[in-house]
Design a protein around this motif. Structure first.
Motif, mmCIF file in Angstrom:
data_model
loop_
_atom_site.group_PDB
_atom_site.id
_atom_site.type_symbol
_atom_site.label_atom_id
_atom_site.label_comp_id
_atom_site.label_asym_id
_atom_site.label_seq_id
_atom_site.Cartn_x
_atom_site.Cartn_y
_atom_site.Cartn_z
ATOM 1 N N SER A 160 0.830 -1.220 0.000
ATOM 2 C CA SER A 160 0.000 0.000 0.000
ATOM 3 C C SER A 160 0.856 1.259 0.000
ATOM 4 O O SER A 160 0.572 2.224 -0.713
ATOM 5 C CB SER A 160 -0.928 0.002 1.223
ATOM 6 N N SER A 163 2.310 1.971 -3.372
ATOM 7 C CA SER A 163 1.323 2.601 -4.246
ATOM 8 C C SER A 163 1.224 4.089 -3.941
ATOM 9 O O SER A 163 1.110 4.916 -4.845
ATOM 10 C CB SER A 163 -0.034 1.919 -4.054
ATOM 11 N N ASN A 168 4.128 1.296 -9.162
ATOM 12 C CA ASN A 168 3.213 0.265 -9.635
ATOM 13 C C ASN A 168 3.950 -1.080 -9.617
ATOM 14 O O ASN A 168 4.921 -1.282 -10.347
ATOM 15 C CB ASN A 168 2.734 0.599 -11.051
ATOM 16 N N GLN A 459 -6.363 -3.702 -8.643
ATOM 17 C CA GLN A 459 -6.002 -2.738 -9.685
ATOM 18 C C GLN A 459 -6.645 -3.033 -11.032
ATOM 19 O O GLN A 459 -6.838 -2.129 -11.843
ATOM 20 C CB GLN A 459 -4.479 -2.686 -9.848
#
Length: 508
Positions: A160, A163, A168, A459
């Motif tokens: 997390s 991100s 990515n 995603q």
């Protein structure tokens, strides 16, 4: 230029106990073979350290403390990476140099090139949810290796925060050592051009914040703290003698399974066949005792034909154990893998109805299971399916939502993976995955590692592929259970109704 790729990415078990390796024709190499190859290669390269007295023992100890999946990921071309991993793990032992991080620029290309016959990559960077290769590979690619204390839930928080830094994740390899340290390797695309050292500094700062948030000294959120205090208060005011058992009366026969914090045995208690879940004394701390207490409280609270029966518990450290009825049919997960063909539709429906009845009862009592999967469904001598393992179950708070991540990636709802507020509908998503398991007999996303599957679900909207032979009504049920919006998923009362209707139609 070559596109960066890694070896045997699909063979790794990642953050959970299941692996697709038994589906693969490729057998994992023995640690000793890999150790010998790496040692030979380092000396061939003229690495001075490889000739140092005692290095051979250190290198062998390095491989022994890591799982077999680590050896499977290593090759002679990565010999110098092994030295880097060894160094980072050593640094992780010292609080002054922890977390230990290595960041380096990886090679990239605008085309999808073959990495060679020896390389097998199933990374999400290669395909999207529809199986289409992404066209753009223009963003800078980095390989990030991190070693620190191995903490529960840390890996998901790590993904997390990456991100949040605009990274990515294309590939993820997660390993845990036997002595409590993590070694995580990520290949990431960066949203902006930056120096590796700058990225390393930013990561170190964010990881330190993340580790502090997982520290036992840090206060938990008010709602969770009140819930735990209330739980302890309730246990203090119940008739403990009614369910506490004398551990000396337990007789252990054989080990059935092992987990991170304990073992499961078949045994007897007062001449009755039982399953005994024993927590290892070396792992018992305040947090584990709270989880243990919560599991006991939940098991005491529930009684249903499709939920494993609670017999008692030993609450006196260091001998913490939970005793339940013994289920001779084993787990549904193991049952499915013994089948030579897919289950008959009537069997699928019978199993699914059993599960939905048990889950409906739990939700009626404001209990969220949070780890519903075939491995946590057990069968008695009559093949009646019962829900088991309430180690991470939780009583839903009055607000109706929770935010703590838990469960198993392949079965986990997207809102749970993404650390968003969630409620009992997270169990409905997991039930959809279980129903798919019953229909196919396969491991969800078996071509991906658990972490890759989780990234795909959040995603890319990834879901297991529904086979052409699936009953249309069951296909429709799967799709509504997998809705991204939890409010669009059905209640288990509706699921029971749908399944019973299908069962009635197929009998006519």
């Amino acid at each position: 230029m070559e596109y960066y790729c890694t070896e045997s990415c699909s063979s790794r078990a990642g953050a959970e106990s299941y692996s697709s390796s038994n589906k693969s024709s490729r057998r994992p190499r023995e640690k000793l073979d890999v150790y010998s190859s790496i040692l030979w290669r380092l000396r061939e390269l003229g690495v001075e350290e490889a000739w140092r007295p005692g290095f051979e023992d250190e290198l062998l100890a390095h491989f022994r403390r890591l799982p077999h999946s680590y050896a499977s990921d290593m090759s002679v071309e990565k010999a110098e990476d092994v030295l880097m991993h060894k160094r980072l793990l050593q640094m992780a032992k010292d609080p002054a140099t922890r977390p230990a991080i290595e960041v380096r620029r990886a090679k990239a290309s605008s085309s999808n090139q073959n990495c060679g016959n020896s390389v097998h990559s199933n990374t999400l960077s290669r395909v999207d949810a529809q199986g289409t290769a992404p066209r753009s590979r223009l963003r800078p690619i980095y390989e990030i290796t991190i070693s620190t204390n191995d903490k529960r839930k840390f890996l998901s928080q790590l993904t997390s925060l990456m991100s949040g830094l605009g990274l990515n994740i294309h590939e993820a390899h997660a390993f845990s050592t036997e002595d409590g340290y993590s070694l995580d390797v990520f290949v990431v695309a960066c949203s902006k051009e930056q120096e590796a050292e700058e990225l390393k500094t930013n990561l170190a700062m964010e990881i330190q914040k993340c580790e502090r948030s997982l520290s036992p000294e840090k206060h938990v959120a008010d709602a969770n703290r009140q819930e735990q205090n209330g739980l302890m208060h309730m246990l203090k005011h119940v008739d403990v003698d009614f369910w506490e058992i004398d551990a000396n009366l337990l007789r252990f026969e054989k080990k059935l399974a092992s987990g991170s914090y304990g073992d499961l045995y078949k045994g007897t208690y007062l001449s009755q066949d039982v399953a005994i879940k024993v927590f290892r004394s070396e792992h018992i701390n305040k947090a584990l005792q709270q989880e243990f207490t919560q599991e006991v409280f939940i098991l005491r609270k529930i009684q249903h034909r499709n939920i494993v029966k609670f017999i008692g518990a030993s609450m006196r450290p260091p001998r913490l154990c939970i005793v339940t009825e013994y289920m001779p049919g084993g787990s549904v997960f193991d049952f499915l893998r013994k089948q030579k063909d897919v289950l008959h539709l009537s069997t699928v429906l019978r199993f699914a109805i059993d599960v939905s009845k048990g889950m409906h009862y739990l939700h009626q009592n404001d209990i969220i299971h949070r780890d519903l999967k075939a491995a946590n469904l057990l069968m008695d001598e009559n093949n009646v399916v019962k829900i088991a393992d309430f180690g991470v179950a939780k009583i839903q708070c009055q607000s109706g939502v929770m935010t703590a991540e838990t469960g198993t990636y392949r079965w986990m709802a997207p809102e749970v993976i993404g650390h968003k507020p969630y409620n009992h509908k997270a169990d409905v998503f997991s039930f959809g995955i279980v129903l798919w398991e019953l229909l196919t007999g396969k491991l969800p996303y078996e071509e991906l590692t658990p972490l890759q599957a989780a990234i795909g679900v959040v995603q890319k909207g990834l879901r297991p592929k529904i086979t052409s032979y699936t009953h249309p009504a069951l296909e429709q049920l799967l799709n509504i259970c997998w809705q991204l919006d939890p409010s669009m998923r059905p209640e288990f009362s509706e699921i029971m109704e749908i399944l019973n209707h299908i069962a009635k139609l197929t009998q006519e």
